[in-house]
Design an enzyme around this catalytic site. Structure first.
Site, PDB file in Angstrom:
ATOM      1  N   THR A  95       0.818  -1.221   0.000  1.00  0.00           N
ATOM      2  CA  THR A  95       0.000   0.000   0.000  1.00  0.00           C
ATOM      3  C   THR A  95       0.850   1.270   0.000  1.00  0.00           C
ATOM      4  O   THR A  95       1.987   1.266   0.513  1.00  0.00           O
ATOM      5  CB  THR A  95      -0.890   0.021   1.267  1.00  0.00           C
ATOM      6  OG1 THR A  95      -1.481   1.297   1.404  1.00  0.00           O
ATOM      7  CG2 THR A  95      -0.098  -0.264   2.532  1.00  0.00           C
ATOM      8  N   TYR A 146      -1.497   0.361  10.321  1.00  0.00           N
ATOM      9  CA  TYR A 146      -1.792  -0.338   9.065  1.00  0.00           C
ATOM     10  C   TYR A 146      -0.580  -0.267   8.122  1.00  0.00           C
ATOM     11  O   TYR A 146      -0.085  -1.283   7.638  1.00  0.00           O
ATOM     12  CB  TYR A 146      -3.033   0.281   8.399  1.00  0.00           C
ATOM     13  CG  TYR A 146      -3.250  -0.184   6.974  1.00  0.00           C
ATOM     14  CD1 TYR A 146      -3.567  -1.510   6.696  1.00  0.00           C
ATOM     15  CD2 TYR A 146      -3.109   0.708   5.899  1.00  0.00           C
ATOM     16  CE1 TYR A 146      -3.757  -1.940   5.382  1.00  0.00           C
ATOM     17  CE2 TYR A 146      -3.300   0.284   4.592  1.00  0.00           C
ATOM     18  CZ  TYR A 146      -3.619  -1.032   4.337  1.00  0.00           C
ATOM     19  OH  TYR A 146      -3.791  -1.459   3.039  1.00  0.00           O
TER      20      TYR A 146
END
Ligand SMILES: NC(=O)c1ccc[n+]([C@@H]2O[C@H](COP(=O)([O-])OP(=O)(O)OC[C@H]3O[C@@H](n4cnc5c(N)ncnc54)[C@H](O)[C@@H]3O)[C@@H](O)[C@H]2O)c1
Length: 322
Positions: free
Chosen positions: A119, A143
Site C-alpha cells: 500500500t 496499518y
C-alpha cells in the site's frame, strides 16, 4: 492455454475477487482461500473457493498438499486505517503474524512465487508531489507499518530462502466490475466513493468530509484513485513476469493524478445526477494530506498503464451497488 494454478488468499474481497475473475478468464486455475471476515463467497466467480484462515497452519498444509500451487497472491488483511490506530493488535496479528504462517507453509511446499498487496500507506507523509518506490518509508499508522513489516520480511525471505515476490503498492483502489457481474458485497466501507454511493442509494444525499482544512487546493485530502480492473490487469502482468524472471520487484500502482475529496463528490454528482450536501467533519487520525503515485516504474517494466478515469470508476462502483 495457460494452466498454472494460483492460490488467491483473500480472494473473496474487493480487489482479490476482481483479480480472481480476470485470472480465471485468462486461463489460470484459481483457488480462493478466504476467512470471509470481510469477503463474500458470492464474489468468487470462477475457480475453487475454500473457507479458511491464513493463520491456520493445519488448514494451509492441507491446501498446499492437495493442489499443485504454482504461485500465491496475498490480498488478505485488515485494511482500515483508523481501525489500525484503535486496534493495532488485530492488525499486526492478521497482517504480519498470519502472513508469516502463510510464508512458512509456502516454504515447506517449495512454492516460491508470491504477489503481495502492499500500500501507499507505507510511505507516510510524502516529501514529493509524486511518490516513487524509493521514497522514504515512514508510515504514520499501524496499518502502513504492518505492510512495511511484511515487505521487510519478504526481502529477507527472498535473500535467505529464494522467495521470488512482486510487491504491488496500491494507491486508492476504486471502481467495480465494468461487466456488472461482480457486485459490491461489503456491509460497510470506509472508502469515500462507496460511502457516498451507499448514502445516495439509501436516499441520504450527504457525506461527511473528514478534514476540510488541509493545505490542498480545496482544503480536502488528495488521493490517487485507481480502478480495480486496472489493478487486476497489473496483477495478471506481474504474475507472468514472476514466472519468467528471477528477481523480486516492487511497484507503485496508481494513475499519478491527485484528486481531492471535493472533486470526487462533484464527479459523483455528475455520474448519479444527485446533489450531495457536504458535512465538514474533523480530520481522521493517521490520514496524510496527499498521496499520489509516480507510476513510471510499473509503466516501464510491466508495460502497464491505467485505462480508467475517475468518472468511469464512480460509474462502475455505482453499477456494482445496484
Ligand atoms: N482497497 C484499497 O484501496 C487498498 C489500497 C492499498 C492496499 N490494499 C490492500 O489490498 C488488499 C485487499 O484489499 P481489499 O480492498 O480487497 O480488502 P477486502 O477487505 O475487501 O479484502 C481482504 C480479504 O481478505 C480476507 N481476509 C482477511 N483476513 C484473512 C485471514 N486471516 N485469512 C483469510 N482471509 C482473510 C477478507 O475476508 C477479505 O475477503 C489488502 O491487503 C489491503 O491492505 C487495499
Amino acid at each position: 492455454m495457460n494452466k498454472k494454478t494460483v492460490l488467491i488468499v483473500g480472494g473473496a474481497g474487493f480487489i482479490g475477487s476482481h483479480v480472481n475473475k480476470l485470472l480465471h478468464q485468462s486461463g489460470y486455475h484459481t483457488i480462493v482461500y478466504d476467512n470471509l471476515s470481510s469477503g463474500k463467497k458470492e464474489a468468487v466467480i470462477g475457480g475453487v473457493c475454500i473457507v479458511g484462515d491464513m493463520g491456520d497452519e493445519k488448514a494451509l498444509n492441507k491446501l498446499f498438499s492437495s493442489y499443485p500451487i504454482d504461485a500465491v497472491m496475498h490480498f488478505a488483511g485488515c485494511i482500515d486505517v483508523e481501525g489500525s490506530v484503535k486496534h493495532p493488535q488485530r492488525h499486526y496479528t492478521n497482517n504480519v503474524s498470519n502472513t508469516l504462517v502463510l510464508l512458512d507453509v509456502m516454504r515447506k511446499y517449495s512454492v516460491e512465487s508470491l504477489i503481495f498487496s502492499s500500500t501507499a500507506a507505507i510511505y507516510g507523509t510524502p516529501q514529493e508531489d509524486r511518490i516513487k518506490e524509493d521514497h522514504p518509508k515512514n508510515p504514520i499508522n499501524p496499518y502502513g507499518r504492518s505492510k512495511l513489516m511484511v515487505e521487510t520480511i519478504l526481502k529477507d525471505f527472498s535473500l535467505a530462502y529464494g522467495l521470488k515476490y512482486i510487491s504491488l503498492r496500491y494507491f486508492n483502489a476504486a471502481g467495480g466490475d465494468p461487466e456488472g457481474v461482480l457486485k459490491d458485497y461489503k456491509d460497510r466501507d470506509d472508502h469515500i466513493i462507496p460511502m457516498i454511493l451507499r448514502n445516495i442509494r439509501a436516499g441520504k444525499e450527504e457525506i461527511t468530509v473528514f478534514g476540510t482544512d488541509y493545505l490542498s487546493r480545496d482544503g480536502t485530502c488528495v488521493r490517487d484513485y485507481i480502478h480495480v480492473m486496472d489493478l487486476a490487469e497489473a496483477h495478471l502482468i506481474a504474475l507472468k513476469k514472476l514466472f519468467n524472471e528471477e528477481r523480486s520487484k516492487v511497484y507503485n500502482l496508481g494513475t499519478g493524478k491527485g484528486i481531492t475529496v471535493r472533486e470526487v463528490i462533484e464527479a459523483t454528482e455528475k455520474v448519479t445526477g444527485k446533489k450531495i450536501s457536504v458535512i465538514n467533519g474533523k480530520r481522521r487520525t493517521g490520514d496524510p494530506v496527499c498521496l499520489v503515485a509516480d507510476g513510471s516504474l510499473a509503466e516501464k517494466e510491466l508495460d502497464w498503464r491505467p485505462k480508467y478515469f475517475l468518472e468511469e470508476m464512480i460509474n462502475d462502483a455505482w453499477k456494482a451497488l445496484n
